[in-house]
Design a protein around this motif. Sequence first.
Motif, PDB file in Angstrom:
ATOM      1  N   ALA A  53      -2.802  -8.080   7.008  1.00  0.00           N
ATOM      2  CA  ALA A  53      -2.026  -7.589   8.135  1.00  0.00           C
ATOM      3  C   ALA A  53      -0.825  -6.786   7.657  1.00  0.00           C
ATOM      4  N   VAL A  54      -0.401  -5.828   8.470  1.00  0.00           N
ATOM      5  CA  VAL A  54       0.812  -5.083   8.181  1.00  0.00           C
ATOM      6  C   VAL A  54       1.995  -5.940   8.614  1.00  0.00           C
ATOM      7  N   ARG A  55       2.803  -6.356   7.660  1.00  0.00           N
ATOM      8  CA  ARG A  55       3.957  -7.173   8.001  1.00  0.00           C
ATOM      9  C   ARG A  55       5.123  -6.324   8.468  1.00  0.00           C
ATOM     10  N   ASP A  56       5.412  -5.276   7.734  1.00  0.00           N
ATOM     11  CA  ASP A  56       6.435  -4.332   8.157  1.00  0.00           C
ATOM     12  C   ASP A  56       6.308  -3.063   7.331  1.00  0.00           C
ATOM     13  N   LEU A  57       6.973  -2.025   7.794  1.00  0.00           N
ATOM     14  CA  LEU A  57       7.042  -0.775   7.040  1.00  0.00           C
ATOM     15  C   LEU A  57       8.149  -0.915   6.020  1.00  0.00           C
ATOM     16  N   SER A  58       7.813  -0.825   4.740  1.00  0.00           N
ATOM     17  CA  SER A  58       8.792  -1.088   3.696  1.00  0.00           C
ATOM     18  C   SER A  58       9.770   0.066   3.537  1.00  0.00           C
ATOM     19  N   LEU A  59       9.285   1.259   3.171  1.00  0.00           N
ATOM     20  CA  LEU A  59      10.193   2.387   2.958  1.00  0.00           C
ATOM     21  C   LEU A  59       9.421   3.686   2.872  1.00  0.00           C
ATOM     22  N   SER A  60      10.136   4.772   3.076  1.00  0.00           N
ATOM     23  CA  SER A  60       9.565   6.106   2.979  1.00  0.00           C
ATOM     24  C   SER A  60      10.221   6.839   1.822  1.00  0.00           C
ATOM     25  N   LEU A  61       9.390   7.492   0.987  1.00  0.00           N
ATOM     26  CA  LEU A  61       9.877   8.209  -0.184  1.00  0.00           C
ATOM     27  C   LEU A  61       9.884   9.696   0.131  1.00  0.00           C
ATOM     28  N   SER A  62      11.055  10.272   0.271  1.00  0.00           N
ATOM     29  CA  SER A  62      11.190  11.683   0.596  1.00  0.00           C
ATOM     30  C   SER A  62      12.034  12.377  -0.468  1.00  0.00           C
ATOM     31  N   GLY A  63      11.577  13.539  -0.929  1.00  0.00           N
ATOM     32  CA  GLY A  63      12.320  14.247  -1.966  1.00  0.00           C
ATOM     33  C   GLY A  63      11.553  15.426  -2.530  1.00  0.00           C
ATOM     34  N   HIS A  64      10.212  15.375  -2.431  1.00  0.00           N
ATOM     35  CA  HIS A  64       9.427  16.531  -2.848  1.00  0.00           C
ATOM     36  C   HIS A  64       9.615  17.666  -1.854  1.00  0.00           C
ATOM     37  N   GLN A  65       9.451  18.885  -2.347  1.00  0.00           N
ATOM     38  CA  GLN A  65       9.656  20.061  -1.515  1.00  0.00           C
ATOM     39  C   GLN A  65       8.377  20.557  -0.845  1.00  0.00           C
ATOM     40  N   ARG A  66       7.224  20.012  -1.277  1.00  0.00           N
ATOM     41  CA  ARG A  66       5.950  20.432  -0.698  1.00  0.00           C
ATOM     42  C   ARG A  66       5.033  19.225  -0.585  1.00  0.00           C
ATOM     43  N   SER A  67       3.746  19.441  -0.264  1.00  0.00           N
ATOM     44  CA  SER A  67       2.786  18.371  -0.012  1.00  0.00           C
ATOM     45  C   SER A  67       2.663  17.424  -1.196  1.00  0.00           C
ATOM     46  N   LEU A  68       2.325  16.160  -0.883  1.00  0.00           N
ATOM     47  CA  LEU A  68       2.193  15.136  -1.909  1.00  0.00           C
ATOM     48  C   LEU A  68       0.746  14.749  -2.142  1.00  0.00           C
ATOM     49  N   CYS A  69       0.452  14.402  -3.401  1.00  0.00           N
ATOM     50  CA  CYS A  69      -0.794  13.775  -3.784  1.00  0.00           C
ATOM     51  C   CYS A  69      -0.416  12.490  -4.486  1.00  0.00           C
ATOM     52  N   LEU A  70      -1.238  11.455  -4.342  1.00  0.00           N
ATOM     53  CA  LEU A  70      -0.946  10.191  -5.010  1.00  0.00           C
ATOM     54  C   LEU A  70      -2.287   9.536  -5.273  1.00  0.00           C
ATOM     55  N   ARG A  71      -2.773   9.625  -6.495  1.00  0.00           N
ATOM     56  CA  ARG A  71      -4.137   9.238  -6.810  1.00  0.00           C
ATOM     57  C   ARG A  71      -4.389   7.764  -6.529  1.00  0.00           C
ATOM     58  N   ALA A  72      -5.636   7.509  -6.069  1.00  0.00           N
ATOM     59  CA  ALA A  72      -5.943   6.155  -5.644  1.00  0.00           C
ATOM     60  C   ALA A  72      -6.848   5.427  -6.615  1.00  0.00           C
ATOM     61  N   ARG A  73      -6.208   4.642  -7.466  1.00  0.00           N
ATOM     62  CA  ARG A  73      -6.965   3.658  -8.243  1.00  0.00           C
ATOM     63  C   ARG A  73      -5.940   2.739  -8.856  1.00  0.00           C
TER      64      ARG A  73
ATOM     65  N   ILE B 228       0.866  -1.176   0.000  1.00  0.00           N
ATOM     66  CA  ILE B 228       0.000   0.000   0.000  1.00  0.00           C
ATOM     67  C   ILE B 228       0.901   1.224   0.000  1.00  0.00           C
ATOM     68  N   ALA B 229       0.587   2.183  -0.834  1.00  0.00           N
ATOM     69  CA  ALA B 229       1.322   3.450  -0.841  1.00  0.00           C
ATOM     70  C   ALA B 229       0.413   4.543  -0.304  1.00  0.00           C
ATOM     71  N   THR B 230       0.943   5.362   0.591  1.00  0.00           N
ATOM     72  CA  THR B 230       0.218   6.507   1.127  1.00  0.00           C
ATOM     73  C   THR B 230       1.017   7.783   0.858  1.00  0.00           C
ATOM     74  N   ALA B 231       0.317   8.883   0.639  1.00  0.00           N
ATOM     75  CA  ALA B 231       0.959  10.172   0.378  1.00  0.00           C
ATOM     76  C   ALA B 231       0.350  11.224   1.280  1.00  0.00           C
ATOM     77  N   SER B 232       1.185  12.172   1.730  1.00  0.00           N
ATOM     78  CA  SER B 232       0.756  13.067   2.802  1.00  0.00           C
ATOM     79  C   SER B 232       1.242  14.493   2.618  1.00  0.00           C
ATOM     80  N   ASP B 233       0.583  15.394   3.353  1.00  0.00           N
ATOM     81  CA  ASP B 233       1.034  16.777   3.433  1.00  0.00           C
ATOM     82  C   ASP B 233       2.352  16.914   4.182  1.00  0.00           C
ATOM     83  N   ASP B 234       2.830  15.835   4.805  1.00  0.00           N
ATOM     84  CA  ASP B 234       4.130  15.896   5.478  1.00  0.00           C
ATOM     85  C   ASP B 234       5.302  15.743   4.501  1.00  0.00           C
ATOM     86  N   ARG B 235       4.981  15.773   3.181  1.00  0.00           N
ATOM     87  CA  ARG B 235       5.954  15.741   2.081  1.00  0.00           C
ATOM     88  C   ARG B 235       6.551  14.355   1.841  1.00  0.00           C
TER      89      ARG B 235
END
Length: 311
Positions: free
Chosen positions: A283-303, A261-268
């Motif tokens: 079930a959540v098995r583990d946290l895979s990774l965090s993608l950081s690099g944008h300079q402002r809030s993120l959107c990531l369309r869901a479909r 599952i990918a989630t995107a947030s205003d926390d950039r």
Amino acid sequence: RFSADNLRVLTASDDRTAKVWITSTGECVRTLVGHAITVNSAVFSPDGSYILTASNDRTAKLWNTSTGDCVRTLVGHEEFVHAAEFSPDGSNIVTASYDGTAKVWCASTGECVHTLAGHMSLVNSAAFSPDGRLVLTASYDHTSKLWNAGTGECVRTLSGHIDSVQSASWSMDGGCIVTGSWDESATLWNASTGNSMRTLTGHVDVVWSAAFSPGGAHVVTASSDRTAKVWNVRTGECVHTLERHTANVNCASFSPNGFLIATASDDRAAIVWNMRMVSTTLAVRDLSLSLSGHQRSLCLRARNNHSSGSS
């Protein structure tokens, strides 16, 4: 949004760019620069050859995935373009705009084929059905609508939310629809009858997006309450709450294989969560990774892309 092969993730941001990331490592391999202001959504074409973005600059753009070059700009909306999606075969594109309309475009020529007019307010999202015959839209007028993609005619209106409908998505078999709303809920609908089947309640703020898992057994929602939630479609039970973001979670989507599952947030940041089936419960098995690099809030369309999966 994940690519069909699960290997890449796309993010869109208020920093005017979209970025392509490697799912396994979190490495950013391409930044798409060309929109004048906020990029609201970014999706891969079904074959992965192109990327489609939607922006507050009133345009959608088509990009070559391999080179990052912009190959076409879709111009015609009079206000922000909030979302853009490919048809299942990649031949058409649908855009949703704050001008109160959605438009269907020929992907190869950039010609506008139909303008879907009928909502009484801003249109937040638009998506083709898995068979490509219908378009589903969501609007600030508290409704979603189904349209004939070939004629542009409205064939059904889904009414029941008491506030703006922010997103509307199809199940992979086309039999169900899920909507997310400012009324802090998501609703499951029968696509054939337009009847409401179940309301998912548990968030304590706006539900920005809602999307099915590839197999249709689960829904993931994203909310301003800083969480994403995973729901059992059959029972309506919340089976997991994903808590890690420090600001509004704007979008959440399953990978085509249903394991991520990918989630995107205003926390950039975007977070990729590793999910596994335990008995019949996701079930959540583990946290895979965090993608950081944008300079402002993120959107990531869901479909999800129109492909099969196990969950």
